[in-house]
Design a protein around this motif. Sequence first.
Motif, short mmCIF file in Angstrom:
data_model
loop_
_atom_site.label_atom_id
_atom_site.label_comp_id
_atom_site.label_asym_id
_atom_site.label_seq_id
_atom_site.Cartn_x
_atom_site.Cartn_y
_atom_site.Cartn_z
N TRP A 37 0.70 -1.16 -0.10
CA TRP A 37 0.01 -0.04 0.06
C TRP A 37 1.02 1.12 0.16
O TRP A 37 0.64 2.38 -0.82
N ARG A 38 2.04 1.22 0.78
CA ARG A 38 2.77 2.52 0.74
C ARG A 38 3.58 2.75 -0.57
O ARG A 38 3.70 3.84 -1.12
N GLN A 41 1.08 3.96 -2.90
CA GLN A 41 0.60 5.14 -2.93
C GLN A 41 1.78 6.33 -3.22
O GLN A 41 1.59 7.30 -3.75
N GLU A 42 2.98 5.99 -2.98
CA GLU A 42 4.18 6.74 -3.45
C GLU A 42 4.08 6.71 -4.93
O GLU A 42 4.45 7.87 -5.55
N HIS A 45 1.17 9.06 -6.17
CA HIS A 45 1.67 10.46 -5.92
C HIS A 45 2.38 11.12 -6.83
O HIS A 45 2.21 12.12 -7.16
N VAL A 50 -5.00 8.19 -8.13
CA VAL A 50 -5.58 7.65 -6.86
C VAL A 50 -5.05 6.25 -7.08
O VAL A 50 -5.75 5.63 -8.05
#
Length: 73
Positions: A37-38, A41-42, A45, A50
Amino acid sequence: MAWAWLRMVMMVAVVLLPGGFPLLLAYVSLRTLRSSWRRAQEEAHSGGRVVSLRDVVSRLHFKELVREARAAL
């Protein structure tokens, strides 16, 4: 530091409790999902989009779970 304590508690639970193995599997799965997930997300971003939980789960592979299990123990 908290992960070290949690890892120690998980190892004791696997050894002592009859239901410890499913608990270990849940821990490894959540740890793998969290790191994925991290990472997603990176990437999202930097790309300006999204990310959803479905995207993250669809990218998980069994070998990642095995790698995380080895790292956890």
